[in-house]
Design an enzyme around this catalytic site. Structure first.
Site, PDB file in Angstrom:
ATOM      1  N   THR A  21      -3.912  -7.888   0.998  1.00  0.00           N
ATOM      2  CA  THR A  21      -4.269  -6.273   0.491  1.00  0.00           C
ATOM      3  C   THR A  21      -3.020  -6.198  -0.064  1.00  0.00           C
ATOM      4  OG1 THR A  21      -2.910  -6.136   2.995  1.00  0.00           O
ATOM      5  CG2 THR A  21      -5.089  -6.420   3.026  1.00  0.00           C
ATOM      6  N   SER A  74      -3.428  -5.883  -2.945  1.00  0.00           N
ATOM      7  CA  SER A  74      -2.598  -6.987  -4.276  1.00  0.00           C
ATOM      8  C   SER A  74      -3.207  -6.937  -5.486  1.00  0.00           C
ATOM      9  CB  SER A  74      -3.361  -8.265  -3.431  1.00  0.00           C
ATOM     10  OG  SER A  74      -4.615  -8.268  -3.781  1.00  0.00           O
ATOM     11  N   THR A  75      -3.339  -5.360  -6.196  1.00  0.00           N
ATOM     12  CA  THR A  75      -3.558  -4.769  -7.789  1.00  0.00           C
ATOM     13  C   THR A  75      -2.804  -4.430  -7.967  1.00  0.00           C
ATOM     14  OG1 THR A  75      -3.885  -2.472  -6.758  1.00  0.00           O
ATOM     15  CG2 THR A  75      -5.874  -3.661  -6.756  1.00  0.00           C
ATOM     16  N   GLY A  80       2.053  -6.984  -4.440  1.00  0.00           N
ATOM     17  CA  GLY A  80       0.722  -7.591  -4.051  1.00  0.00           C
ATOM     18  C   GLY A  80       0.773  -9.252  -4.560  1.00  0.00           C
ATOM     19  N   SER A  87      10.326  -4.809   6.267  1.00  0.00           N
ATOM     20  CA  SER A  87      10.659  -4.409   5.148  1.00  0.00           C
ATOM     21  C   SER A  87      11.864  -3.716   5.839  1.00  0.00           C
ATOM     22  CB  SER A  87      10.554  -2.932   4.777  1.00  0.00           C
ATOM     23  OG  SER A  87      11.312  -2.530   3.952  1.00  0.00           O
ATOM     24  N   TYR A 101       8.943   6.202   7.716  1.00  0.00           N
ATOM     25  CA  TYR A 101       8.514   5.476   7.088  1.00  0.00           C
ATOM     26  C   TYR A 101       9.366   3.242   7.462  1.00  0.00           C
ATOM     27  CZ  TYR A 101       9.216   1.030   3.688  1.00  0.00           C
ATOM     28  OH  TYR A 101       9.183  -0.809   3.075  1.00  0.00           O
TER      29      TYR A 101
END
Length: 261
Positions: A13, A15-16, A20, A141, A154
């Site tokens: 996901t 992943s453009t 990713g 993270s 976050y």
């Protein structure tokens, strides 16, 4: 040591671009059939094209869907083939002081960073269990352990990713399916590059990254931003048969930021 993922299908996901895209490209290089995902068709098509150009033998397709919503996850799941490897990489981050962060921003981080992975794991794990083999990887993270004061919301979402991965690993015990989380430190991606654009001292993106790390992650041992490829290398290993004894782990690729043994 050679990683061969021939015959496996992987969904990555978000992943453009960035981490990713590096993960999806590396999985394709290892022989996996890769599904690129992003919110818009144009960016998905560009990601598919980038992988096809980088890996001559790539078997890759794209599915546009916003995994930050329940409806988007449902649409993605409906379009999926059987998935052997799930990489929950889609994520958002937005620096903001705790007292200036409204409920809507907390919920946005929760939906994209946590619930997308929950929904997709819930949909794909039964197939993996039946097949007797599977890999689920949450891209969390180091902020999940080292909560950043400049974006507590976050950090909390990434702590949740680590916890979900650990819980799912135990839930899938004895099935041949492993579940792990990967904890990058500050990594050069489109989002980080945009964040660093306002650095008044100027210089190259690498120089800006070094200054950011020194100022905001002083415990870093490498003292620099990681590359997306460095993160992808660890993810591909965890997605492979070589990692069969690694599950329930929070694997750091953080440059040594987290100061613990």
């Amino acid at each position: 040591m050679r990683i061969d993922l021939s015959g496996r299908t992987a969904l990555v996901t978000g992943s453009t671009a960035g981490i990713g895209l590096a993960i999806a490209t590396s999985l394709a290089e290892a022989g996996a059939t890769v599904i690129v995902n992003g919110r818009g068709q144009e960016r998905v098509d560009a990601g598919v094209d980038a992988i096809s150009r980088a890996v001559a033998s790539a078997q890759v397709r794209g599915i546009a869907a916003d995994v930050g919503t329940a409806d988007g996850c449902e649409a993605l799941i409906a379009a999926l083939p059987a998935v052997d490897i799930l990489v929950n990489n889609a994520g958002v981050f937005a620096p903001a002081d705790f007292f200036d962060t409204p409920d809507e921003e907390w919920d946005r981080h929760w939906q994209v960073n946590v619930m997308a992975g929950v929904r997709l794991a819930r949909a794909t794990l039964p197939y993996m269990e039946k097949a007797g083999w599977g890999r689920v990887i949450f891209v969390a993270s180091e902020s999940g352990l080292n909560i950043p004061v400049e974006m507590i919301h976050y950090g909390v979402s990434k702590t949740a990713d680590i916890a979900v991965a650990r819980g799912l690993a135990k839930r899938m015990a004895g099935t041949g399916v492993t579940v792990n989380s990967v904890l990058p430190g500050p990594t050069l991606s489109e989002g980080v590059e945009a964040m660093l654009a306002n650095d008044p001292e100027g210089g190259s993106i690498e120089e800006k990254g070094v200054r950011f790390v020194k100022a905001n992650r002083p415990s870093s041992i490498t003292g620099r931003l990681a590359t997306a490829q460095e993160v992808a290398n660890l993810v591909v290993y965890l997605a492979s048969p070589l990692s069969s004894a690694t599950t329930g782990a929070a694997m750091r690729v953080d440059g040594g930021v987290v100061d613990t043994l």
